[in-house]
Design a protein around this motif. Structure first.
Motif, PDB file in Angstrom:
ATOM      1  N   ALA A 116     -14.085 -14.694  13.653  1.00  0.00           N
ATOM      2  CA  ALA A 116     -14.526 -13.885  12.503  1.00  0.00           C
ATOM      3  C   ALA A 116     -13.412 -13.632  11.493  1.00  0.00           C
ATOM      4  CB  ALA A 116     -15.070 -12.548  13.004  1.00  0.00           C
ATOM      5  N   GLY A 120     -16.732  -8.743   9.998  1.00  0.00           N
ATOM      6  CA  GLY A 120     -17.708  -7.713  10.364  1.00  0.00           C
ATOM      7  C   GLY A 120     -19.110  -8.283  10.544  1.00  0.00           C
ATOM      8  N   VAL A 144     -26.893  -8.937  18.408  1.00  0.00           N
ATOM      9  CA  VAL A 144     -25.748  -9.717  18.903  1.00  0.00           C
ATOM     10  C   VAL A 144     -25.679  -9.829  20.433  1.00  0.00           C
ATOM     11  CG1 VAL A 144     -24.299  -9.381  16.864  1.00  0.00           C
ATOM     12  CG2 VAL A 144     -24.112  -7.767  18.772  1.00  0.00           C
ATOM     13  N   GLY A 194     -24.556 -18.659  21.416  1.00  0.00           N
ATOM     14  CA  GLY A 194     -25.042 -17.291  21.265  1.00  0.00           C
ATOM     15  C   GLY A 194     -25.252 -16.633  22.617  1.00  0.00           C
ATOM     16  N   GLY A 222     -22.275 -15.514  24.433  1.00  0.00           N
ATOM     17  CA  GLY A 222     -21.031 -14.825  24.795  1.00  0.00           C
ATOM     18  C   GLY A 222     -21.216 -13.331  25.001  1.00  0.00           C
ATOM     19  N   LEU A 223     -21.821 -12.652  24.024  1.00  0.00           N
ATOM     20  CA  LEU A 223     -21.986 -11.198  24.145  1.00  0.00           C
ATOM     21  C   LEU A 223     -23.094 -10.836  25.126  1.00  0.00           C
ATOM     22  CD1 LEU A 223     -21.351  -9.878  20.518  1.00  0.00           C
ATOM     23  CD2 LEU A 223     -19.853  -9.722  22.512  1.00  0.00           C
ATOM     24  N   THR A 277     -14.620  -5.357  13.422  1.00  0.00           N
ATOM     25  CA  THR A 277     -15.535  -5.111  14.535  1.00  0.00           C
ATOM     26  C   THR A 277     -14.759  -4.584  15.737  1.00  0.00           C
ATOM     27  OG1 THR A 277     -16.925  -6.924  13.758  1.00  0.00           O
ATOM     28  CG2 THR A 277     -17.197  -6.297  16.072  1.00  0.00           C
TER      29      THR A 277
HETATM   30  N1  LIG Z   1     -15.923  -9.834  16.397  1.00  0.00           N
HETATM   31  C1  LIG Z   1     -16.985 -10.275  15.707  1.00  0.00           C
HETATM   32  N2  LIG Z   1     -16.967 -10.271  14.353  1.00  0.00           N
HETATM   33  C2  LIG Z   1     -18.026 -10.709  13.640  1.00  0.00           C
HETATM   34  N3  LIG Z   1     -19.179 -11.156  14.186  1.00  0.00           N
HETATM   35  C3  LIG Z   1     -19.257 -11.170  15.525  1.00  0.00           C
HETATM   36  C4  LIG Z   1     -18.179 -10.737  16.356  1.00  0.00           C
HETATM   37  N4  LIG Z   1     -18.558 -10.849  17.649  1.00  0.00           N
HETATM   38  C5  LIG Z   1     -19.808 -11.343  17.628  1.00  0.00           C
HETATM   39  N5  LIG Z   1     -20.228 -11.545  16.361  1.00  0.00           N
HETATM   40  C6  LIG Z   1     -21.561 -12.030  15.945  1.00  0.00           C
HETATM   41  O1  LIG Z   1     -22.408 -12.008  17.075  1.00  0.00           O
HETATM   42  C7  LIG Z   1     -22.947 -13.314  17.308  1.00  0.00           C
HETATM   43  C8  LIG Z   1     -23.155 -13.520  18.800  1.00  0.00           C
HETATM   44  O2  LIG Z   1     -21.909 -13.635  19.465  1.00  0.00           O
HETATM   45  P1  LIG Z   1     -21.849 -14.448  20.820  1.00  0.00           P
HETATM   46  O3  LIG Z   1     -22.909 -13.928  21.721  1.00  0.00           O
HETATM   47  O4  LIG Z   1     -20.459 -14.432  21.321  1.00  0.00           O
HETATM   48  O5  LIG Z   1     -22.306 -15.902  20.402  1.00  0.00           O
HETATM   49  P2  LIG Z   1     -21.519 -17.077  19.644  1.00  0.00           P
HETATM   50  O6  LIG Z   1     -20.059 -16.743  19.608  1.00  0.00           O
HETATM   51  O7  LIG Z   1     -21.801 -18.272  20.488  1.00  0.00           O
HETATM   52  O8  LIG Z   1     -22.134 -17.156  18.280  1.00  0.00           O
HETATM   53  C9  LIG Z   1     -21.977 -14.265  16.642  1.00  0.00           C
HETATM   54  O9  LIG Z   1     -22.591 -15.487  16.275  1.00  0.00           O
HETATM   55  C10 LIG Z   1     -21.530 -13.461  15.424  1.00  0.00           C
HETATM   56  O10 LIG Z   1     -22.502 -13.541  14.397  1.00  0.00           O
END
Ligand SMILES: Nc1ncnc2c1ncn2[C@@H]1O[C@H](COP(=O)(O)OP(=O)(O)O)[C@@H](O)[C@H]1O
Ligand SMILES: [Mg+2]
Length: 210
Positions: free
Chosen positions: A113, A142, A151, A166, A168-169, A193
């Motif tokens: 990001a 952000g 997310v 999508g 990771g979180l 963030t």
């Molecule tokens: N630190 C961050 N800053 C900005 N956007 C974030 C951040 N962490 C997560 N996101 C948003 O959340 C989405 C989902 O994150 P994640 O589940 O890790 O999937 P991926 O990294 O594969 O897109 C990301 O695509 C991004 O849009």
């Protein structure tokens, strides 16, 4: 006649050489694509696996440092400054592998990001009911208000890369859930963030002042 034959043979040899070169290039492309596919499957399996928590006693400072080592090439490539705001260490009853993987996912998101020369702050704090929270704060782009609720959903990604599923979180959320803790996020577009991993007091074996 003989000269003609030599010419034809030379032409054929040249054609063969060109064919060999193009074949080598094709083999290289196939090999790179296969490696990429293997990497995609590996990542996908890692993040979709059934999470089984095997808790052992681990220093969170060690786990954070190990996660930072894993993402160091990315940190260097974007010249990110990492500030560790850790006034204490805690020995947690947690799954070393999954906690480290969760932190790697969060750190990678932060780095993704950011513009070059960004900053990540990692902070440990004690919660009101004697738990421990780890926060990872970046100064990246952000997350807009209309997407922040999504997310943690599986397969929600705003990234173009086919290595970003999508998940990771979604994985981090589940890792914390299986630890009896939680994963939260707060963000402001243009400011950055913060992701919070909170462990309740049952997970805290010992707090060590440093
Ligand atoms: N630190 C961050 N800053 C900005 N956007 C974030 C951040 N962490 C997560 N996101 C948003 O959340 C989405 C989902 O994150 P994640 O589940 O890790 O999937 P991926 O990294 O594969 O897109 C990301 O695509 C991004 O849009
Ligand atoms: Mg991610």
């Amino acid at each position: 006649m003989c000269i003609d034959n030599i010419k034809i043979s030379t032409k054929k040899a040249n054609e063969l050489e060109t064919l060999k070169k193009s074949l080598n290039e094709d083999i290289h492309i196939i090999s790179v694509s296969a490696d990429h596919l293997i990497e995609m499957v590996k990542r996908f399996r890692e993040q979709m696996q059934d999470i089984v928590i095997s808790p052992t006693q681990n220093s969170i400072m060690d786990i954070v440092n190990q996660a930072l080592t894993m993402v160091n090439p990315l940190i260097l490539s974007k010249n990110v400054t990492v500030i560790k705001d850790m006034e204490f260490d805690a020995i947690l009853k947690c799954d070393e592998f999954h906690l480290k993987e969760a932190l790697i996912n969060i750190l990678k998101n932060s780095i993704d990001a950011m513009e070059p020369n960004g900053r990540i702050i990692i902070d440990f704090s004690r919660t009101q009911n004697r738990g421990i929270a780890i926060s990872i704060t970046d100064d990246g782009k952000g997350i807009p208000e209309d997407t922040i609720n999504r997310v943690f959903d599986s397969f929600f990604s705003t990234k173009k890369s086919d290595l970003n599923f999508g998940l990771g979180l979604f994985y981090c959320y589940n890792v914390m859930l299986y630890h009896g803790g939680k994963c939260d996020i707060s963000s402001r577009v243009g400011e950055g963030t913060s992701v919070f991993l909170t462990f309740n007091k049952k997970s805290v074996f010992e707090v060590v002042e440093v």
